[in-house]
Each structure stands twice: as C-alpha cells, then as structure tokens.
Design a protein around this motif. Sequence first.
Motif, PDB file in Angstrom:
ATOM      1  N   LEU A  85       0.833  -1.197   0.000  1.00 19.56           N
ATOM      2  CA  LEU A  85       0.000   0.000   0.000  1.00 19.56           C
ATOM      3  C   LEU A  85       0.873   1.254   0.000  1.00 19.56           C
ATOM      4  O   LEU A  85       2.076   1.178   0.289  1.00 19.56           O
ATOM      5  N   PRO A  86       0.294   2.419  -0.300  1.00 23.73           N
ATOM      6  CA  PRO A  86       1.075   3.654  -0.346  1.00 23.73           C
ATOM      7  C   PRO A  86       1.857   3.884   0.958  1.00 23.73           C
ATOM      8  O   PRO A  86       1.352   3.642   2.057  1.00 23.73           O
ATOM      9  N   GLY A  87       3.112   4.323   0.792  1.00 27.88           N
ATOM     10  CA  GLY A  87       3.961   4.629   1.941  1.00 27.88           C
ATOM     11  C   GLY A  87       4.708   3.427   2.494  1.00 27.88           C
ATOM     12  O   GLY A  87       5.487   3.566   3.436  1.00 27.88           O
ATOM     13  N   GLU A  88       4.502   2.243   1.929  1.00 31.02           N
ATOM     14  CA  GLU A  88       5.141   1.037   2.454  1.00 31.02           C
ATOM     15  C   GLU A  88       6.352   0.632   1.612  1.00 31.02           C
ATOM     16  O   GLU A  88       6.413   0.895   0.419  1.00 31.02           O
ATOM     17  N   HIS A  89       7.278  -0.039   2.266  1.00 32.73           N
ATOM     18  CA  HIS A  89       8.395  -0.681   1.582  1.00 32.73           C
ATOM     19  C   HIS A  89       8.094  -2.177   1.546  1.00 32.73           C
ATOM     20  O   HIS A  89       7.703  -2.759   2.557  1.00 32.73           O
ATOM     21  N   VAL A  90       8.261  -2.793   0.379  1.00 34.60           N
ATOM     22  CA  VAL A  90       7.960  -4.213   0.207  1.00 34.60           C
ATOM     23  C   VAL A  90       9.237  -4.941  -0.181  1.00 34.60           C
ATOM     24  O   VAL A  90      10.005  -4.475  -1.023  1.00 34.60           O
ATOM     25  N   GLU A  91       9.412  -6.105   0.448  1.00 33.09           N
ATOM     26  CA  GLU A  91      10.549  -6.955   0.134  1.00 33.09           C
ATOM     27  C   GLU A  91      10.116  -8.407   0.251  1.00 33.09           C
ATOM     28  O   GLU A  91       9.326  -8.760   1.127  1.00 33.09           O
ATOM     29  N   MET A  92      10.639  -9.238  -0.636  1.00 36.16           N
ATOM     30  CA  MET A  92      10.420 -10.670  -0.561  1.00 36.16           C
ATOM     31  C   MET A  92      11.797 -11.296  -0.405  1.00 36.16           C
ATOM     32  O   MET A  92      12.680 -11.066  -1.229  1.00 36.16           O
ATOM     33  N   ASP A  94      13.670 -15.060   0.796  1.00 35.35           N
ATOM     34  CA  ASP A  94      13.530 -16.465   1.175  1.00 35.35           C
ATOM     35  C   ASP A  94      12.068 -16.887   1.266  1.00 35.35           C
ATOM     36  O   ASP A  94      11.662 -17.582   2.202  1.00 35.35           O
ATOM     37  N   ASP A  95      11.273 -16.416   0.294  1.00 38.79           N
ATOM     38  CA  ASP A  95       9.856 -16.768   0.184  1.00 38.79           C
ATOM     39  C   ASP A  95       8.998 -16.213   1.324  1.00 38.79           C
ATOM     40  O   ASP A  95       7.920 -16.724   1.612  1.00 38.79           O
ATOM     41  N   VAL A  96       9.490 -15.163   1.972  1.00 41.54           N
ATOM     42  CA  VAL A  96       8.750 -14.512   3.057  1.00 41.54           C
ATOM     43  C   VAL A  96       8.533 -13.056   2.669  1.00 41.54           C
ATOM     44  O   VAL A  96       9.468 -12.374   2.242  1.00 41.54           O
ATOM     45  N   LEU A  97       7.294 -12.584   2.827  1.00 40.29           N
ATOM     46  CA  LEU A  97       6.941 -11.198   2.537  1.00 40.29           C
ATOM     47  C   LEU A  97       7.260 -10.319   3.734  1.00 40.29           C
ATOM     48  O   LEU A  97       6.888 -10.641   4.872  1.00 40.29           O
ATOM     49  N   TYR A  98       7.935  -9.200   3.477  1.00 41.65           N
ATOM     50  CA  TYR A  98       8.234  -8.206   4.508  1.00 41.65           C
ATOM     51  C   TYR A  98       7.656  -6.870   4.066  1.00 41.65           C
ATOM     52  O   TYR A  98       7.904  -6.410   2.951  1.00 41.65           O
ATOM     53  N   ILE A  99       6.877  -6.277   4.944  1.00 40.28           N
ATOM     54  CA  ILE A  99       6.348  -4.937   4.734  1.00 40.28           C
ATOM     55  C   ILE A  99       6.970  -4.043   5.807  1.00 40.28           C
ATOM     56  O   ILE A  99       6.818  -4.318   7.005  1.00 40.28           O
ATOM     57  N   ASN A 100       7.697  -3.022   5.360  1.00 43.50           N
ATOM     58  CA  ASN A 100       8.406  -2.124   6.287  1.00 43.50           C
ATOM     59  C   ASN A 100       9.259  -2.912   7.281  1.00 43.50           C
ATOM     60  O   ASN A 100       9.325  -2.589   8.462  1.00 43.50           O
ATOM     61  N   GLY A 101       9.881  -3.978   6.790  1.00 42.70           N
ATOM     62  CA  GLY A 101      10.789  -4.784   7.606  1.00 42.70           C
ATOM     63  C   GLY A 101      10.123  -5.815   8.498  1.00 42.70           C
ATOM     64  O   GLY A 101      10.800  -6.609   9.139  1.00 42.70           O
ATOM     65  N   GLU A 102       8.793  -5.837   8.538  1.00 43.64           N
ATOM     66  CA  GLU A 102       8.050  -6.784   9.375  1.00 43.64           C
ATOM     67  C   GLU A 102       7.517  -7.927   8.521  1.00 43.64           C
ATOM     68  O   GLU A 102       6.942  -7.701   7.453  1.00 43.64           O
ATOM     69  N   PHE A 126      12.972 -10.146  -4.084  1.00 45.04           N
ATOM     70  CA  PHE A 126      12.998  -8.819  -4.707  1.00 45.04           C
ATOM     71  C   PHE A 126      12.806  -7.773  -3.624  1.00 45.04           C
ATOM     72  O   PHE A 126      12.339  -8.069  -2.522  1.00 45.04           O
ATOM     73  N   THR A 127      13.185  -6.558  -3.939  1.00 48.48           N
ATOM     74  CA  THR A 127      12.862  -5.409  -3.092  1.00 48.48           C
ATOM     75  C   THR A 127      12.176  -4.381  -3.971  1.00 48.48           C
ATOM     76  O   THR A 127      12.326  -4.410  -5.207  1.00 48.48           O
ATOM     77  N   LEU A 128      11.471  -3.483  -3.366  1.00 44.80           N
ATOM     78  CA  LEU A 128      10.768  -2.436  -4.103  1.00 44.80           C
ATOM     79  C   LEU A 128      11.743  -1.657  -4.987  1.00 44.80           C
ATOM     80  O   LEU A 128      11.420  -1.302  -6.120  1.00 44.80           O
ATOM     81  N   GLU A 129      12.951  -1.454  -4.491  1.00 47.48           N
ATOM     82  CA  GLU A 129      13.943  -0.687  -5.248  1.00 47.48           C
ATOM     83  C   GLU A 129      14.349  -1.396  -6.541  1.00 47.48           C
ATOM     84  O   GLU A 129      14.809  -0.745  -7.487  1.00 47.48           O
ATOM     85  N   ASN A 130      14.204  -2.721  -6.608  1.00 47.26           N
ATOM     86  CA  ASN A 130      14.578  -3.490  -7.801  1.00 47.26           C
ATOM     87  C   ASN A 130      13.493  -3.493  -8.874  1.00 47.26           C
ATOM     88  O   ASN A 130      13.745  -3.938  -9.987  1.00 47.26           O
ATOM     89  N   LEU A 131      12.307  -3.035  -8.546  1.00 48.33           N
ATOM     90  CA  LEU A 131      11.184  -3.075  -9.484  1.00 48.33           C
ATOM     91  C   LEU A 131      11.193  -1.828 -10.373  1.00 48.33           C
ATOM     92  O   LEU A 131      11.807  -0.819 -10.032  1.00 48.33           O
ATOM     93  N   PRO A 132      10.498  -1.874 -11.513  1.00 48.17           N
ATOM     94  CA  PRO A 132      10.406  -0.677 -12.358  1.00 48.17           C
ATOM     95  C   PRO A 132       9.952   0.534 -11.537  1.00 48.17           C
ATOM     96  O   PRO A 132       9.019   0.439 -10.752  1.00 48.17           O
ATOM     97  N   GLY A 133      10.628   1.633 -11.712  1.00 50.58           N
ATOM     98  CA  GLY A 133      10.350   2.845 -10.939  1.00 50.58           C
ATOM     99  C   GLY A 133      11.361   3.059  -9.840  1.00 50.58           C
ATOM    100  O   GLY A 133      11.584   4.172  -9.399  1.00 50.58           O
ATOM    101  N   GLU A 134      11.951   1.969  -9.351  1.00 46.22           N
ATOM    102  CA  GLU A 134      13.011   1.997  -8.333  1.00 46.22           C
ATOM    103  C   GLU A 134      12.646   2.864  -7.116  1.00 46.22           C
ATOM    104  O   GLU A 134      13.453   3.625  -6.611  1.00 46.22           O
ATOM    105  N   TYR A 135      11.419   2.716  -6.644  1.00 53.18           N
ATOM    106  CA  TYR A 135      10.951   3.493  -5.488  1.00 53.18           C
ATOM    107  C   TYR A 135      11.519   2.934  -4.191  1.00 53.18           C
ATOM    108  O   TYR A 135      11.758   1.732  -4.071  1.00 53.18           O
ATOM    109  N   GLU A 136      11.666   3.813  -3.190  1.00 58.79           N
ATOM    110  CA  GLU A 136      12.037   3.359  -1.844  1.00 58.79           C
ATOM    111  C   GLU A 136      10.796   2.991  -1.054  1.00 58.79           C
ATOM    112  O   GLU A 136      10.841   2.109  -0.201  1.00 58.79           O
ATOM    113  N   VAL A 137       9.701   3.688  -1.303  1.00 56.79           N
ATOM    114  CA  VAL A 137       8.386   3.347  -0.745  1.00 56.79           C
ATOM    115  C   VAL A 137       7.360   3.500  -1.864  1.00 56.79           C
ATOM    116  O   VAL A 137       7.590   4.223  -2.834  1.00 56.79           O
TER     117      VAL A 137
END
Length: 186
Positions: A85-92, A94-102, A126-137
């Motif tokens: 969602l807006p304002g969040e950082h997303v990372e995957m 080892d097959d685990v989803l992390y939102i804002n590090g949680e 993947f991390t949000l920074e690796n996706l098209p747009g290279e956003y931090e959040v």
Amino acid sequence: MAKKKNEWLDWIKALLVALGLALIIRMFLFTPIIVDGPSMQPTLHDRDQMIVNKFTYRFWEPERFDIIVFHANTEKDFIKRIIGLPGEHVEMKDDVLYINGEEVAEPFLQDQKDEMESYEILTNDFTLENLPGEYEVIPEEHVLVLGDNRRNSTDSRVLGVIPMDQVVGKTELIYWPFDRLQIVGE
C-alpha cells in the motif's frame, strides 16, 4: 387503436428505462470479468467469471490482499492481489513477505507452499527498489500487486506499482462456473 398505441409506447419507455439502468449499473457500479490465464491460481481459475465492484474505492481505501482488476495497458485488464500500500516498503526474501521490515503472512499461499519440496521457492527475492520505478516506498495513490501463482504472473515485478486511477475495482465474487460460486478474499 389508440389504446394499443399507448400500450406499445409504455413498453418502449419501460425497455428504454431498463436499458438505461443496466448501462448506468455497468458503467459506474458493477461489471463482469472473465479471468484469463493461470496467474491467480489456485485462488482463481482460468475462465472463472466474476463481478467487479467499481465503486468500492470511491469510498474506502484499498486493503492489503484485496483482489483487484486494473488496466494493464490499453487493450488488457489484469486481475491481481494487492500486496503493498502507499507509503510502504515491500521486500520478498527467502519466500517470506516483509512490509516495512516486518514479516507478513500470506495465508492464501499456504497450500502451494505445503506442496513444494523444501528446496523450492514460490516467490523469487525482490525489493521495491529493484522493481520498475526503483521506489524506496510505494508512492501515494499507487499499490503493489502480485498474482497468487508467483511463478507465472505478470505483476508489479514486471509492471511496477499500479496507479489507483488505473484500478477498475475490487472483485471477490465468482459466479460462474456454478460449482465454484464463492466469495474469495484472504
């Protein structure tokens, strides 16, 4: 003769009103969609027919794990699940989803993960920074979406984050085939 003419006019008026109402409902409230492809399996199957609620996001904010339909391009609409969602950082990782590090559980994937061998992964890192747009959040008025069939889905990993003005609506009702009639969600 005049009575028959009035009767026909009444029928024509009723038909025009019914057509007008149907057009308004389809344009602004609800519309059908047919799932095309395997990207949301096992939650949704190819050729499932669903109803899209077009007005939900006019009044409520999107929520994590909503299943939405959006304009992927000028010719095609995609159906995917909101993950970020807006304002969040997303990372995957080892097959685990992390939102804002949680760590965030994805219960709708559990059956798939249970069927996999211990060395297999469902979702590549993947991390949000690796996706098209290279956003931090995720920017305001945007969402990050993924298909439930992570190995076979064109989603935010390819498309980048999705602007909310491209979202057609939220869908949760499968109405056909009849043996799959259900409300889907988490």
